[in-house]
Design a protein around this motif. Structure first.
Motif, mmCIF file in Angstrom:
data_model
loop_
_atom_site.group_PDB
_atom_site.id
_atom_site.type_symbol
_atom_site.label_atom_id
_atom_site.label_comp_id
_atom_site.label_asym_id
_atom_site.label_seq_id
_atom_site.Cartn_x
_atom_site.Cartn_y
_atom_site.Cartn_z
ATOM 1 N N ARG A 102 4.892 -27.165 25.160
ATOM 2 C CA ARG A 102 5.356 -27.265 26.846
ATOM 3 C C ARG A 102 6.498 -25.746 26.602
ATOM 4 N NH1 ARG A 102 8.017 -31.710 30.481
ATOM 5 N NH2 ARG A 102 7.632 -30.671 32.478
ATOM 6 N N TYR A 103 6.506 -24.800 27.374
ATOM 7 C CA TYR A 103 7.511 -23.840 27.482
ATOM 8 C C TYR A 103 7.547 -22.999 26.076
ATOM 9 C CZ TYR A 103 9.452 -26.500 31.328
ATOM 10 O OH TYR A 103 9.461 -27.145 32.691
ATOM 11 N N GLY A 104 6.488 -22.938 25.454
ATOM 12 C CA GLY A 104 6.309 -22.151 24.299
ATOM 13 C C GLY A 104 6.645 -20.878 24.303
ATOM 14 N N ALA A 105 7.023 -20.296 23.313
ATOM 15 C CA ALA A 105 7.462 -19.053 23.136
ATOM 16 C C ALA A 105 6.504 -18.167 22.538
ATOM 17 C CB ALA A 105 8.941 -18.634 22.807
ATOM 18 N N SER A 106 5.675 -18.527 22.212
ATOM 19 C CA SER A 106 4.659 -17.547 21.193
ATOM 20 C C SER A 106 3.722 -16.649 22.002
ATOM 21 C CB SER A 106 3.652 -18.386 20.511
ATOM 22 O OG SER A 106 2.855 -17.709 19.702
ATOM 23 N N ASP A 107 3.230 -15.593 21.392
ATOM 24 C CA ASP A 107 2.214 -14.618 22.090
ATOM 25 C C ASP A 107 0.725 -15.291 22.355
ATOM 26 O OD1 ASP A 107 1.854 -12.256 19.508
ATOM 27 O OD2 ASP A 107 1.339 -14.280 19.568
ATOM 28 N N TYR A 108 0.781 -16.346 21.770
ATOM 29 C CA TYR A 108 -0.496 -17.296 21.576
ATOM 30 C C TYR A 108 -1.889 -16.337 21.397
ATOM 31 C CZ TYR A 108 2.086 -21.324 23.656
ATOM 32 O OH TYR A 108 3.089 -22.241 23.681
ATOM 33 N N ARG A 109 -1.801 -15.682 20.123
ATOM 34 C CA ARG A 109 -3.069 -14.895 19.899
ATOM 35 C C ARG A 109 -4.038 -15.820 18.960
ATOM 36 N NH1 ARG A 109 -2.581 -9.402 20.709
ATOM 37 N NH2 ARG A 109 -0.580 -8.707 21.757
ATOM 38 N N THR A 110 -3.552 -16.904 18.777
ATOM 39 C CA THR A 110 -4.403 -17.703 17.623
ATOM 40 C C THR A 110 -5.051 -18.847 18.359
ATOM 41 O OG1 THR A 110 -2.696 -18.700 16.702
ATOM 42 C CG2 THR A 110 -3.378 -16.637 15.648
ATOM 43 N N GLU A 111 -6.150 -19.426 17.919
ATOM 44 C CA GLU A 111 -6.792 -20.537 18.391
ATOM 45 C C GLU A 111 -6.025 -21.718 18.262
ATOM 46 O OE1 GLU A 111 -11.116 -18.906 17.126
ATOM 47 O OE2 GLU A 111 -10.891 -20.883 18.039
ATOM 48 N N ASP A 112 -5.268 -21.783 17.012
ATOM 49 C CA ASP A 112 -4.602 -23.243 16.743
ATOM 50 C C ASP A 112 -3.430 -23.444 17.673
ATOM 51 O OD1 ASP A 112 -2.971 -21.960 13.747
ATOM 52 O OD2 ASP A 112 -2.982 -21.478 15.505
ATOM 53 N N GLU A 113 -3.106 -22.605 18.658
ATOM 54 C CA GLU A 113 -1.999 -22.874 19.313
ATOM 55 C C GLU A 113 -2.266 -23.376 20.806
ATOM 56 O OE1 GLU A 113 1.039 -19.239 19.005
ATOM 57 O OE2 GLU A 113 -0.911 -18.370 18.777
ATOM 58 N N TYR A 114 -3.569 -23.820 20.705
ATOM 59 C CA TYR A 114 -4.127 -24.083 21.991
ATOM 60 C C TYR A 114 -4.836 -25.696 21.906
ATOM 61 C CZ TYR A 114 -3.771 -19.299 23.636
ATOM 62 O OH TYR A 114 -3.516 -17.949 24.168
ATOM 63 N N ASP A 115 -4.708 -26.377 22.777
ATOM 64 C CA ASP A 115 -5.322 -27.655 22.467
ATOM 65 C C ASP A 115 -6.698 -27.903 23.577
ATOM 66 O OD1 ASP A 115 -2.440 -29.289 24.242
ATOM 67 O OD2 ASP A 115 -3.630 -27.734 24.989
ATOM 68 N N TYR A 116 -6.304 -27.682 24.682
ATOM 69 C CA TYR A 116 -7.735 -27.871 25.757
ATOM 70 C C TYR A 116 -8.488 -26.549 26.052
ATOM 71 C CZ TYR A 116 -5.253 -32.514 26.466
ATOM 72 O OH TYR A 116 -4.542 -33.560 26.385
ATOM 73 N N TRP A 117 -9.557 -27.006 25.922
ATOM 74 C CA TRP A 117 -10.719 -25.736 26.024
ATOM 75 C C TRP A 117 -11.542 -25.854 27.150
ATOM 76 C CZ3 TRP A 117 -10.443 -21.144 22.977
ATOM 77 C CH2 TRP A 117 -9.311 -21.102 22.076
ATOM 78 N N GLY A 118 -12.044 -24.790 27.828
ATOM 79 C CA GLY A 118 -13.057 -24.830 28.926
ATOM 80 C C GLY A 118 -14.411 -24.756 28.006
ATOM 81 N N GLN A 119 -15.402 -24.936 29.028
ATOM 82 C CA GLN A 119 -16.900 -24.708 28.163
ATOM 83 C C GLN A 119 -17.386 -23.284 28.214
ATOM 84 O OE1 GLN A 119 -18.933 -27.239 26.945
ATOM 85 N NE2 GLN A 119 -17.079 -28.353 26.979
ATOM 86 N N GLY A 120 -16.674 -22.303 28.968
ATOM 87 C CA GLY A 120 -16.998 -20.962 29.060
ATOM 88 C C GLY A 120 -17.708 -20.412 30.157
ATOM 89 N N THR A 121 -17.980 -19.085 30.359
ATOM 90 C CA THR A 121 -18.630 -18.401 31.234
ATOM 91 C C THR A 121 -19.359 -17.134 30.751
ATOM 92 O OG1 THR A 121 -18.830 -17.611 33.584
ATOM 93 C CG2 THR A 121 -16.569 -17.313 32.361
ATOM 94 N N GLN A 122 -20.443 -17.126 30.742
ATOM 95 C CA GLN A 122 -21.265 -16.046 30.114
ATOM 96 C C GLN A 122 -21.015 -14.642 31.182
ATOM 97 O OE1 GLN A 122 -23.356 -15.659 27.449
ATOM 98 N NE2 GLN A 122 -23.037 -13.482 27.731
ATOM 99 N N VAL A 123 -20.630 -13.804 30.497
ATOM 100 C CA VAL A 123 -20.474 -12.243 30.876
ATOM 101 C C VAL A 123 -21.281 -11.227 30.073
ATOM 102 C CG1 VAL A 123 -18.805 -10.418 31.258
ATOM 103 C CG2 VAL A 123 -18.050 -12.610 31.581
ATOM 104 N N THR A 124 -22.190 -10.684 30.850
ATOM 105 C CA THR A 124 -23.231 -9.720 30.245
ATOM 106 C C THR A 124 -23.045 -8.561 30.902
ATOM 107 O OG1 THR A 124 -24.956 -11.557 29.839
ATOM 108 C CG2 THR A 124 -25.656 -9.336 29.405
ATOM 109 N N VAL A 125 -22.845 -7.502 29.999
ATOM 110 C CA VAL A 125 -22.661 -6.088 30.333
ATOM 111 C C VAL A 125 -23.959 -5.226 30.067
ATOM 112 C CG1 VAL A 125 -21.105 -4.123 30.503
ATOM 113 C CG2 VAL A 125 -20.229 -6.448 30.215
ATOM 114 N N SER A 126 -24.619 -4.561 30.937
ATOM 115 C CA SER A 126 -25.877 -4.006 30.664
ATOM 116 C C SER A 126 -25.269 -2.529 30.465
ATOM 117 C CB SER A 126 -26.985 -4.133 31.409
ATOM 118 O OG SER A 126 -26.499 -3.715 32.899
ATOM 119 N N SER A 127 -26.027 -1.645 29.640
ATOM 120 C CA SER A 127 -25.869 -0.188 29.373
ATOM 121 C C SER A 127 -26.544 0.496 30.311
ATOM 122 C CB SER A 127 -25.967 0.277 27.673
ATOM 123 O OG SER A 127 -27.378 -0.188 27.711
#
Length: 127
Positions: A102-127
């Motif tokens: 709570r009120y963390g001051a990190s830049d939060y670039r690493t996974e171990d700084e997070y606790d709850y995660w969503g399932q994800g959404t697919q993004v596909t970019v065609s050329s």
């Protein structure tokens, strides 16, 4: 029960745009940093962007800087990722996550700084 649900993914041509949303429920996340990560096939999950608990600070991976924008709406308990000028290499499953402290001051670039995660959404970019 804490839950994060991503939406907004899809198929888009290179150069196009998408806006991802991550709706949080189960508690208020207004005091916690939020972040977006992505995982491409056969690659490790990587940091994309994060936003501080206040919303005043944002951080980006070099690969998306200048093209992606992270924002949050505390009233809606939602974080967004606006993605412009999409490239085929942006193709991945995008997941949001909440910071551990709570009120963390990190830049939060690493996974171990997070606790709850969503399932994800697919993004596909065609050329």
């Amino acid at each position: 029960q804490v839950q994060l649900v991503e939406s907004g993914g899809g198929l888009v041509q290179a150069g196009g745009s998408l806006r991802l949303s991550c709706a949080a429920s189960g508690r208020s996340f207004s005091s916690y940093a939020m972040g977006w990560f992505r995982q491409a096939p056969e690659k490790e999950r990587e940091f994309v962007a994060s936003i501080s608990w206040s919303g005043a600070l944002t951080y980006y991976a070099d690969s998306v800087k200048g093209r992606f924008t992270i924002s949050r709406d505390k009233g809606k308990n939602t974080v967004y990722l606006q993605m412009n000028s999409l490239k085929p290499e942006d193709t991945a499953v995008y997941s949001c996550a909440t910071g551990k402290r709570r009120y963390g001051a990190s830049d939060y670039r690493t996974e171990d700084e997070y606790d709850y995660w969503g399932q994800g959404t697919q993004v596909t970019v065609s050329s």
